[in-house]
Scaffold this motif. Structure first.
Motif, short mmCIF file in Angstrom:
data_model
loop_
_atom_site.label_atom_id
_atom_site.label_comp_id
_atom_site.label_asym_id
_atom_site.label_seq_id
_atom_site.Cartn_x
_atom_site.Cartn_y
_atom_site.Cartn_z
N VAL A 1 -44.65 -38.83 -15.05
CA VAL A 1 -43.77 -39.65 -14.49
C VAL A 1 -43.01 -40.34 -15.42
N ASP A 2 -41.71 -40.62 -15.41
CA ASP A 2 -40.84 -41.25 -16.48
C ASP A 2 -40.61 -40.62 -17.65
N PHE A 3 -41.30 -39.31 -17.93
CA PHE A 3 -40.78 -38.34 -19.08
C PHE A 3 -39.82 -37.19 -18.63
N THR A 4 -38.91 -37.01 -19.44
CA THR A 4 -37.89 -35.84 -19.03
C THR A 4 -38.01 -34.87 -20.44
N PHE A 5 -37.78 -33.55 -19.88
CA PHE A 5 -37.66 -32.50 -20.53
C PHE A 5 -36.87 -32.59 -21.78
N LEU A 6 -37.23 -32.12 -23.15
CA LEU A 6 -36.38 -32.21 -24.37
C LEU A 6 -36.51 -30.91 -25.03
N ASP A 7 -35.45 -30.32 -25.23
CA ASP A 7 -35.70 -28.95 -26.04
C ASP A 7 -36.33 -29.42 -27.60
N GLU A 8 -37.43 -28.64 -27.84
CA GLU A 8 -38.10 -28.94 -29.02
C GLU A 8 -37.29 -28.75 -30.21
N ALA A 9 -36.32 -28.06 -30.15
CA ALA A 9 -35.29 -27.99 -31.44
C ALA A 9 -34.45 -29.15 -31.72
N SER A 10 -34.58 -30.12 -30.66
CA SER A 10 -33.53 -31.10 -30.71
C SER A 10 -33.73 -32.09 -31.88
N PRO B 1 -41.73 -29.75 -24.72
CA PRO B 1 -42.03 -31.40 -24.88
C PRO B 1 -41.17 -32.16 -23.75
N PHE B 2 -41.77 -33.16 -23.44
CA PHE B 2 -41.17 -34.22 -22.42
C PHE B 2 -41.23 -35.45 -23.27
N VAL B 3 -40.27 -36.25 -23.14
CA VAL B 3 -40.20 -37.59 -23.80
C VAL B 3 -39.86 -38.70 -22.98
N LYS B 4 -40.43 -40.02 -23.24
CA LYS B 4 -40.17 -41.04 -22.56
C LYS B 4 -39.29 -42.01 -23.40
N ARG B 5 -38.43 -42.57 -22.74
CA ARG B 5 -37.30 -43.36 -23.80
C ARG B 5 -37.34 -44.81 -23.14
N ASP B 6 -36.93 -45.51 -24.09
CA ASP B 6 -36.95 -47.01 -23.74
C ASP B 6 -35.59 -47.56 -22.94
N ASN B 7 -35.05 -48.71 -22.70
CA ASN B 7 -33.96 -48.80 -22.04
C ASN B 7 -32.71 -48.64 -22.81
N ASP B 8 -32.77 -48.38 -24.19
CA ASP B 8 -31.69 -48.30 -24.89
C ASP B 8 -31.56 -46.63 -25.05
N GLY B 9 -32.38 -45.95 -24.42
CA GLY B 9 -32.30 -44.61 -24.80
C GLY B 9 -33.06 -43.68 -25.71
N LYS B 10 -33.65 -44.63 -26.57
CA LYS B 10 -34.54 -44.16 -27.59
C LYS B 10 -35.86 -43.69 -27.24
N ILE B 11 -36.16 -42.49 -28.04
CA ILE B 11 -37.68 -41.78 -27.69
C ILE B 11 -38.70 -42.78 -27.89
N VAL B 12 -39.62 -43.13 -27.08
CA VAL B 12 -40.99 -43.93 -27.53
C VAL B 12 -42.15 -43.28 -27.26
N ALA B 13 -42.15 -42.05 -26.46
CA ALA B 13 -43.45 -41.41 -26.48
C ALA B 13 -43.05 -39.91 -26.25
N VAL B 14 -44.09 -38.88 -26.73
CA VAL B 14 -43.74 -37.48 -26.25
C VAL B 14 -45.25 -36.93 -25.93
N SER B 15 -44.91 -35.98 -24.84
CA SER B 15 -45.98 -35.47 -24.17
C SER B 15 -45.78 -33.87 -24.02
#
Length: 104
Positions: free
Chosen positions: A21-30, A2-16
């Motif tokens: 672009v603008d998405f970063t990897f996040l371990d699926e067990a997170s 999974p890759f996630v997009k975060r808002d300005n506060d660092g909160k996840i707002v989307a998953v792909s």
């Protein structure tokens, strides 16, 4: 993966599943990802009815066209393409992308 997009506060707002672009990897067990997905799955009653309502709107549009109240070509091009795609998916028996089965 999974890759996630975060808002300005660092909160996840989307998953792909794609590295967009603008998405970063996040371990699926997170735990953070699991909480976001859980929240998305527990939307309120309005969101729960959206899928069924999409099919109702589609049926109403098809009824209006069949009664010659509106012409298919009067719909915006994007709407025409989406209607044609949905019709092809239903006609082909492909239920993978079908939101609501034809049981009504």
């Amino acid at each position: 993966m999974p890759f996630v997009k975060r808002d300005n506060d660092g909160k996840i707002v989307a998953v792909s599943q794609l590295d967009i672009v603008d998405f970063t990897f996040l371990d699926e067990a997170s735990e953070e990802l699991q909480e976001f997905l859980s929240e998305m799955m527990s939307q309120g009653p309005v969101e729960e009815t959206d899928l069924g309502f999409i099919r109702v709107v589609e049926d109403v549009i098809e009824l209006l066209i069949s009664k010659n109240i509106i012409l298919f070509t009067e719909l915006p091009e994007a709407a025409q393409q989406k209607m044609l795609l949905r019709q092809q998916l239903r006609d082909s028996g492909n239920t993978r992308l079908e939101l609501i089965p034809d049981d009504s």
